[in-house]
Structure formats: structure tokens, C-alpha cells
Design an enzyme around this catalytic site. Structure first.
Site, PDB file in Angstrom:
ATOM      1  N   ASP A  77      64.351  59.154  -8.375  1.00  0.00           N
ATOM      2  CA  ASP A  77      65.040  59.030  -7.157  1.00  0.00           C
ATOM      3  C   ASP A  77      65.324  60.428  -6.582  1.00  0.00           C
ATOM      4  OD1 ASP A  77      66.402  57.900  -4.821  1.00  0.00           O
ATOM      5  OD2 ASP A  77      66.655  56.075  -6.250  1.00  0.00           O
ATOM      6  N   ASP A  86      65.766  59.371  -1.203  1.00  0.00           N
ATOM      7  CA  ASP A  86      66.735  58.907  -0.216  1.00  0.00           C
ATOM      8  C   ASP A  86      67.111  59.215   0.786  1.00  0.00           C
ATOM      9  OD1 ASP A  86      69.156  57.010  -1.265  1.00  0.00           O
ATOM     10  OD2 ASP A  86      70.173  58.974  -0.592  1.00  0.00           O
ATOM     11  N   GLU A 133      62.652  56.668   1.844  1.00  0.00           N
ATOM     12  CA  GLU A 133      63.628  55.804   2.561  1.00  0.00           C
ATOM     13  C   GLU A 133      64.143  56.154   4.062  1.00  0.00           C
ATOM     14  OE1 GLU A 133      67.819  53.324   1.615  1.00  0.00           O
ATOM     15  OE2 GLU A 133      67.649  55.684   1.393  1.00  0.00           O
ATOM     16  N   HIS A 172      68.243  47.661  -4.556  1.00  0.00           N
ATOM     17  CA  HIS A 172      69.550  47.680  -4.918  1.00  0.00           C
ATOM     18  C   HIS A 172      70.617  47.579  -3.957  1.00  0.00           C
ATOM     19  CE1 HIS A 172      68.529  52.044  -4.024  1.00  0.00           C
ATOM     20  NE2 HIS A 172      69.795  52.084  -4.017  1.00  0.00           N
ATOM     21  N   ASP A 173      70.086  48.022  -2.622  1.00  0.00           N
ATOM     22  CA  ASP A 173      71.072  47.810  -1.563  1.00  0.00           C
ATOM     23  C   ASP A 173      71.096  46.738  -0.785  1.00  0.00           C
ATOM     24  OD1 ASP A 173      71.817  50.515  -1.837  1.00  0.00           O
ATOM     25  OD2 ASP A 173      70.086  51.491  -0.819  1.00  0.00           O
TER      26      ASP A 173
END
Ligand code: NOJ
Length: 540
Positions: A96, A197, A239, A313-314
Site C-alpha cells: 500500500d 491510496d 484508489e 477495508h473501507d
């Protein structure tokens, strides 16, 4: 074809995957212990959520040292071992990359705080007050203003996320070079790439209140590509909450030398009220969901590449969100899996999805961990919302839903830890766990495994064209894939009703390639699809 176009990626959220030392927190040795599971499933890569040093204001998305491992997770030796052991199993580790912001505890920010003349000052975004207050009314994604006042220098700094996540100033070439050096440090370790991210924020122009898709965004990504991962055979996935089918090719058309693919979030927004926040709930409409997928499957152009996902995970667990997490948990899980994995693009599986894990409702805010959730709760309370209403939104959308530890066995704490878990487990451990799933040949796990194998064996899944069928049907999600002289039909009943459906005028028996019920043949003239019944078959 690039390797990542044939690949399936498994996301590991390390805090909740497997604890190896009894401190209640998942760690890298725990992931190594569980590589067998990921290998058995058949995934080609692991997207590893952040394991770097961090004060954990946002569970690792606030990094204080990009080149050190958080002691909760282990050491750099553990990380090297993970990369090596995964590689021997043919699994690549995708790190990440969180470079829109750092932690306020990062040494660059600590330096920057020393004053306006500090060489690191300009690594971040500082502005003078306007009329005695913040430069403008930009809001943080985690509630409240996006500007924080620094008394010592009488200036504000920008933080699109929490105030402990100051935004980096991408206008600064020295800062960019340091980021690229750090990326090369990881690439030289032999990682499989980066998940980037909120990468569409890096071209921000805060004075004009532009936070996504800023004018220099693609210049920065092209520069990054040339300076780092462009020189390696790795995958990159951005993302990008601001992505549309129109701007997606800017990132993922290979001629532009940017990213392999992006995560788009258009489908993820379908259960919120337009123009409001994710917390303002509305029912998802299947016809709209089909339209969105159809758009992304058909409109990004031949050269660009999609990613495919239901969960991360969000986001809440998909079964609780748009499926059925009770009576039809298994059937709806298989329906979502088949629908997504037979589309064009690279599928992502979020840990626990392969066993049909579900949301975990809370009854009081003291049971929450996530900063976004807690800030939202406090903000809405101040605005006069009732606790019940706020908790309803949190139970539907809160990020803790996906972050609870994995259930490996039906033992205490699901075999996740021998200590006290950092976040309580979902209560349905006995019913939903990996050991049980592996022992049952009809489990959700084997549907995922089968789908991954199908993708490896059938170029039509990777390369075929996509045509949506019955776009206006309120309960059926169906599409056709075509490649050379092969045609596949995928058809899903996404409702809890039994639906009779005729696809041909004459009786026509076909054999299912995969299905969500134990049924092998279907008559296309007389389909009677049970709740969430889904299958794929070759057609003429
Ligand atoms: C997106 C990440 O997925 C999320 O978990 C995080 O809070 C924000 N970016 C900020 O880094």
C-alpha cells in the site's frame, strides 16, 4: 497480456488477519502462517494494507516511516521473509502506497513544524489565515475542517483526512524525489507492485478547492512511473474515488505510461442519497447497479483495464450490504462471487469474503474503533441527530464492519489470537469460519477457488467482450461474454423471490460451468431461479 490481467488479488488487512504472538494484533508472521490458505484459494497477489511504522490514528494509513515496519506487525526481516515465502508460492506482495499524506509524526512534518524557513516546510501545504480564520471552507473526509492551525507559525496546514494526516505538497520536486526513492527501496525488494491510496488527490489545488483530479495529477503519475515502477514488471492500482469511465483511460491506457488499473467507486455509492455522504442511506437499485457495471465494462476503451471488487477495508461486507446475511448467506455470497469474477478486469477478494463474513452491528459508539466512524458520530450528535439514527448509518456503512478479525476456526477468538483481540470478533464464529468452509465441498470458499481456476483456464473471462442482458429487469443480473467463437451466459437472480424466466422459445438444456446451487443442468426455456440462484453456461 500482462500477468496482472490474468491475476486475482487477495487483500490482507494485517491487524485482523492472523496474530502469531498473542498480543491480539495480526502480524506479518501470522500472514506467513496463513499463506497456505491464500495459495489454496489460488490468488496470485496479496494487496497488503499498510504495515509501516505509524501512530495508528487511521490504522496505518498515517505513516511515520515508510521504510520501517510497525513493531506490532514485526520487523523488516519478517517483511523480507513474507515477500520471499510468498514468491515461492507464486504470490506477489503488492504494498500500500500512502503518499497523499504522511503522519504528523513523520520526521518531515516534525521538521516542517520548526518554522517557515525549515527546508521541509514546503513538503506540506501551509497557508496564512484569511480574516483570522482558515483559508477556506474545505472539509476533511473524516469530519470537520480540512485546515489545522499551527500556533507557533500562525499558519494553517491542509489535511484532507485526519489532522494527524497532513497532506504532502506534490508541487515540491524534492519531496516527490524522496517518495520515488522510497518506492524504489520497496521495488528493489522484489514486491509485486503498489496499491496507491487516494492517488487522485495528489494534484490538489486547495486554494481553488480542487481536491481530486487536479490539473497536474497525470503529470505526477507519469513522472512517478518513469522514476520508479515503470522499470519493473509490477502492477499498480490507483484508489480513485473521483474516477469516471471518461477519465479512467487517462490512468490505465498503457500508452500513457501511468497505472495498470484503478479502483472506481461508482457502484459503491449507489446506496447513498445523491449529493450527500455515504452515511445518508438509501436502498440500492439493481437496475442502477447493472447500468454502472455495464458502463465500466464497455466504455473505458479496449486498451484500459478494470479492477473488480465488492469489498475492501473501507466498505461494509457485501452480503450484509446488498445480499442476505441470514437465510441466504451462502447463496447470495456465491451469487456476488460469480457475477463479479466472470466480468472483465482484475478481481480483488477482501479477506473473509471467501468464507462469507458479515457485518457486525454495534449498540454503542464505545464498541467502535475507526476514526471516521467516531468523528462522524460526534459530528452528527452535535447536529442534533438521534443516537439510533447515527448507529443505523454506522451499522450499515462503518468501516469496522470489514475490519474485525478473521475467523479461522471455531475456537475462542476464532483462532485469530490466543490473547485479547484488538477489536472484538463478529459473534457468528461457529457458523462462519475457514476450517468449516474448507471441510465443506459446497462452501463459498470453493466457489471462489473454482472461479479463480476458471479465469486461468478460459481466456474468454479475461479477454471476451461484455454485453448486459435484460437491463431493465428489477431482479435478474445477466450478461453475455464472447470471445472468438465462444459465448458464455452469466445469469443471477439477485432477489429473495423465486423467479421464472424463459430465455428461449423452445426447450434447451445447458450444462452449468458453475452455479450457486448444486444444480448442473438448466433448461433455458424454463428457468425457475431460486433466491440468489446464479449460474454461468456456454451458449450457442
Ligand atoms: C483510503 C484508505 O483506504 C482508507 O482506509 C484511509 O482512511 C484513507 N485512504 C486515508 O489514507
Amino acid at each position: 497480456m500482462k500477468w496482472w490481467q490474468n491475476a486475482v488479488v487477495y487483500q490482507v488487512y494485517p491487524r485482523s488477519f492472523q496474530d502469531s504472538n498473542g498480543d491480539g494484533i495480526g502480524d506479518i508472521q501470522g500472514i506467513i502462517e496463513r499463506l497456505d490458505h491464500i495459495e489454496k484459494l489460488g490468488a496470485d497477489a496479496i494487496w497488503l494494507s499498510p504495515v509501516y511504522r505509524s501512530p495508528n490514528d487511521d490504522n496505518g494509513y498515517d505513516i511515520s516511516d515508510y521504510q520501517a515496519i510497525h513493531p506490532d506487525f514485526g520487523t523488516m526481516e519478517d517483511m523480507d521473509q513474507l515477500i520471499a515465502e510468498a514468491r515461492t508460492r507464486g504470490i506477489r506482495i503488492v504494498m500500500d502506497l500512502v503518499v497523499n499524506h504522511t503522519s504528523d509524526e513523520h520526521k518531515w512534518f516534525q521538521e516542517a513544524l520548526k518554522g517557515k524557513d525549515d527546508p521541509y516546510r514546503d513538503y506540506y501545504v501551509w497557508r496564512d489565515p484569511v480574516n483570522g480564520s482558515a483559508p477556506n471552507d474545505l472539509r476533511s473526509t473524516f469530519s470537520g475542517p480540512a485546515w489545522e492551525y499551527d500556533e507557533q507559525s500562525s499558519q494553517y496546514y491542509l489535511h484532507i483526512f485526519s489532522k494527524k494526516q497532513p497532506d504532502l505538497n506534490w508541487e515540491n520536486p524534492k519531496m516527490r524525489q524522496e517518495v520515488y526513492d522510497m518506492m524504489n527501496f520497496w521495488l528493489d525488494k522484489g514486491i509485486g507492485g503498489f496499491r496507491m491510496d487516494v492517488i487522485d488527490h495528489i494534484g490538489k489545488v486547495p486554494d481553488e478547492k480542487i481536491v481530486v483530479n487536479g490539473p497536474k495529477l497525470h503529470d505526477y503519475i507519469q513522472e512517478m512511473n518513469a522514476a520508479t515502477f515503470g522499470n519493473y514488471d509490477v502492477m499498480t492500482v490507483g484508489e480513485t474515488w473521483g474516477a469516471t469511465p471518461e477519465n479512467a483511460p487517462l490512468y490505465s491506457d498503457p500508452d500513457r505510461k501511468e497505472l495498470s488499473m484503478i479502483f472506481q467507486f461508482e457502484h459503491i455509492g449507489l446506496d447513498e442519497q445523491p449529493g450527500k455522504s455515504k452515511w445518508d442511506l438509501r436502498e440500492m437499485d439493481l437496475v442502477e447497479l447493472k447500468q454502472v457495471f455495464n458502463k465500466w465494462q464497455t466504455e473505458i476503451g479496449e486498451n484500459s483495464w478494470n479492477s473488480l471488487f465488492w469489498n475492501n477495508h473501507d466498505t461494509p461486507r457485501i452480503l450484509s450490504r446488498w445480499g442476505n446475511d441470514q437465510e441466504y448467506r451462502v447463496q447470495s455470497a456465491k451469487a456476488f462471487a460469480i457475477l463479479l469474477h466472470l466480468m472483465k478486469g482484475t478481481p480483488y477478494i477482501y479477506q473473509g469474503e471467501e468464507i462469507g463474513m458479515v457485518n457486525t452491528p454495534i449498540t454503542a459508539i464505545s464498541q467502535a474503533d475507526d476514526i471516521e466512524t467516531i468523528n462522524f458520530y460526534n459530528e452528527r450528535l452535535e447536529e442534533g441527530y438521534s443516537k439510533e439514527e447515527i448507529l443505523r448509518s454506522i451499522n450499515a456503512k462503518g468501516r469496522d464492519n470489514a475490519r474485525r478479525p478473521i475467523h479461522w476456526t471455531n475456537e475462542k477468538h476464532g483462532g485469530f489470537t490466543t490473547g485479547e483481540p484488538w477489536l472484538a470478533l463478529n459473534p457468528r464464529v461457529e457458523e462462519i469460519n475457514v476450517e468449516k468452509a474448507l471441510a465443506d465441498k459446497e462452501s463459498i470458499f470453493y466457489t471462489y477457488k473454482r472461479l479463480i481456476q476458471l479465469r486461468k483456464d478460459n481466456p474468454i473471462i479475461v479477454k471476451g467482450s461484455f454485453t448486459l442482458r435484460f437491463p431493465d429487469h428489477p431482479a435478474i443480473f445477466a450478461y453475455k461474454r464472447e470471445w472468438e467463437d465462444e459465448k458464455w451466459l452469466v445469469i443471477a437472480n439477485m432477489s429473495e423471490e423465486t423467479i421464472p424466466f424463459a430465455l428461449t422459445k423452445e426447450p434447451k438444456e445447458i450444462k452449468a460451468i458453475i452455479s450457486s446451487y448444486e444444480k448442473e443442468t438448466y433448461d433455458l426455456n424454463q428457468l425457475v431461479l431460486r433466491p440468489y440462484e446464479t449460474f454461468a453456461a456456454k451458449i450457442k
